[in-house]
Design an enzyme around this catalytic site. Structure first.
Site, PDB file in Angstrom:
ATOM      1  N   SER A  36       3.959  32.489  -2.033  1.00 45.45           N
ATOM      2  CA  SER A  36       3.377  32.930  -0.766  1.00 45.45           C
ATOM      3  C   SER A  36       4.152  32.397   0.444  1.00 45.45           C
ATOM      4  CB  SER A  36       1.905  32.520  -0.714  1.00 45.45           C
ATOM      5  OG  SER A  36       1.257  33.073   0.397  1.00 45.45           O
ATOM      6  N   ASP A  49       4.155  36.993   5.586  1.00 50.88           N
ATOM      7  CA  ASP A  49       4.566  35.817   4.827  1.00 50.88           C
ATOM      8  C   ASP A  49       5.340  36.271   3.594  1.00 50.88           C
ATOM      9  OD1 ASP A  49       2.416  36.906   3.451  1.00 50.88           O
ATOM     10  OD2 ASP A  49       1.573  34.964   2.874  1.00 50.88           O
ATOM     11  N   ASP A 101       4.769  36.816   0.459  1.00 49.65           N
ATOM     12  CA  ASP A 101       4.277  37.841  -0.468  1.00 49.65           C
ATOM     13  C   ASP A 101       3.505  38.947   0.236  1.00 49.65           C
ATOM     14  OD1 ASP A 101       2.064  36.254   0.097  1.00 49.65           O
ATOM     15  OD2 ASP A 101       1.244  36.355  -1.927  1.00 49.65           O
ATOM     16  N   ASP A 124       0.774  39.220   2.041  1.00 47.65           N
ATOM     17  CA  ASP A 124      -0.677  39.403   2.110  1.00 47.65           C
ATOM     18  C   ASP A 124      -1.235  38.939   3.453  1.00 47.65           C
ATOM     19  OD1 ASP A 124      -0.425  36.667   1.675  1.00 47.65           O
ATOM     20  OD2 ASP A 124      -1.865  36.588   0.020  1.00 47.65           O
TER      21      ASP A 124
END
Length: 456
Positions: free
Chosen positions: A99, A242, A244, A246
């Site tokens: 992440s 960010d 990933d 999300d």
């Protein structure tokens, strides 16, 4: 990781690639996850980190060794993979991602059949299997199969478009600058924005797992290039994801970077105007602004501990259609009850189109709070002792202990002090009615926290 007999933190498993998360460790994690599911059909994907392919193959080995069938999606944003689990009616999934952590980290998220990460109770079950080495190995003729699951990013883009008024957005011809931090957000967000009729300018868009453009966590101090680009080319809005994709942080037409509370409040207001009396879920780290908006537009807030897993599970529990975090995570349940940076961007563009207002105007309508954050390094083994000392020092104030210690002051300012579940740090979130007060509080309480830490 094994010293504390735990694998999972606030948001999945995290560790230094090839130091803590070696292929050997990750194969065993795959074995534990596969044993937990028991010969089911699981999706597997990863983000842009250099260690992603290596660790994804290690997970795959562990899963198939227990008889699980692996549907391999390759590189994709976390919310795209989450949607694919639900959309293809799979039993769960595994995502190799760290992440917002720096490039040297990687991690593992485990999903249930609705695309939401598994509960903390289920995480404990996987940990027990892992540490007891109680793996269920399949016989040679019943090993899991590996199949490619291609096209999930296109399906994800189409699904988001079904949740907003594409025609209304397209008529505005918004110019948007997209910064996917050289990671998987670049595989979906620019294409989605173009299909919504936007003119798109991308920065840091080439896939590069060393993150040469900026650090994966989108925060004001790392988004100077995005802010400058928006201003220089006269764009309507900028968005940064960010690692990933999300989470999303936005920049207005003047180059002002907004923390997630301010843009979540915009989404919340519009949602409550259409859904009076609805319940919204948000962690205790969220600004008083969110409570102000909910009170004004007749919504009900369910407060939770910090962590997207907790928010998603609480939304499912209370049947809430909207959730949000101060870090830029928005959970829009009609699409999926997980945080989703591209979905959030589409919702914000739809609100701008419906109201005819610029992002800066939508923010200016809100009660104004200034938010400052910082973190203090703290070894994991000292976190519990420090937490006790913090509580003892501040227990006579107006506090909440839902997660860490949150202190409210008489002038509507507040501070939340809590241990990170993903890093060896303590985090502080301060809000106040003036920036000067916020900076004063962050400086004072950082010093007090460091002094407490030195006393351990």
């Amino acid at each position: 990781m094994s010293a504390s007999k735990s694998l999972f933190g606030t948001n999945g498993i995290r560790g230094l690639a090839n130091v803590e998360l070696t292929p050997d460790v990750v194969v065993k994690i795959g074995l534990a996850v596969g044993t937990f599911f028991g010969k089911k059909n699981l999706l597997l994907g990863y983000d842009a980190r250099t260690s992603g392919p290596m660790l994804a193959k290690a997970v795959m080995s562990g899963l198939t060794a227990t008889g699980c069938n692996v549907y391999f999606a390759g590189m994709a944003p976390t919310p795209s993979l989450q949607f694919a689990v639900k959309n293809h009616k799979l039993d769960g999934g595994v995502i190799v991602t760290a992440s917002h952590n720096p490039a040297e980290y990687n991690g593992i998220k485990v999903l249930w059949n609705d695309g939401i990460e598994i509960s903390h109770e289920q995480e404990v079950e996987i940990e027990r299997i892992y540490f007891d080495k109680n793996f269920n190995f399949a016989s040679w003729d019943k090993l899991g199969k590996i199949r490619d699951r291609l096209g999930i990013n296109d399906e994800y883009i189409s699904a988001i478009k079904r949740r907003v008024d594409v025609e209304k957005i397209s008529k505005k011809h918004f110019h948007i600058v997209v910064d996917p931090v050289n990671s998987v957000g670049g595989l979906t967000a620019p294409s989605l924005m173009r299909e919504l009729g936007c003119k798109v300018t991308s920065i840091n868009a080439n896939i590069d797992g060393t993150f040469p453009g900026r650090q994966p966590e989108p925060c004001p101090e790392s988004l100077g290039e995005l802010a400058a680009t928006v201003k220089a080319i006269g764009a309507d809005i900028g968005v940064a994801f960010d690692g990933d994709a999300d989470r999303s942080i936005f920049v207005d037409e003047n180059g002002e970077v907004y923390m997630g509370d301010k843009t979540f409040a915009i989404v919340l207001k519009q949602f409550l105007l259409k859904n009076e009396g609805a319940t919204v879920v948000t962690p205790v780290s969220s600004s008083t602004l969110i409570k102000n908006i909910a009170d004004t537009y007749k919504g009900k807030i369910e407060w939770t501990k910090v962590g997207s897993v907790t928010v998603s599970h609480k939304m499912r529990e209370v049947n809430a259609k909207l959730g949000g975090e101060e870090n830029g995570g928005v959970f829009y349940e009609p699409h999926q009850a997980v945080r989703d940076g591209a979905m959030t961007t589409a919702l914000l563009l739809e609100i701008m189109a419906e109201t005819g207002k610029k992002l800066s105007e939508l923010v200016d309508e809100q009660p104004q709070y200034f938010i400052e954050k910082c973190k203090v390094e703290c070894p994991n083994e000292k976190k519990a002792v420090l937490q006790t000392k913090i509580f003892e020092q501040f227990k006579n104030g107006n506090i909440s202990t839902i997660d860490g210690v949150k202190i409210w002051f008489d002038d509507q300012s507040s501070i939340l002090i809590r241990a990170s579940g993903t890093e060896p740090v303590y985090r502080m979130y301060v809000e106040a009615k003036t920036r000067e007060k916020a900076l004063e509080l962050i400086g004072e309480y950082r010093l007090r926290l460091e002094e407490l830490l030195q006393s351990i």
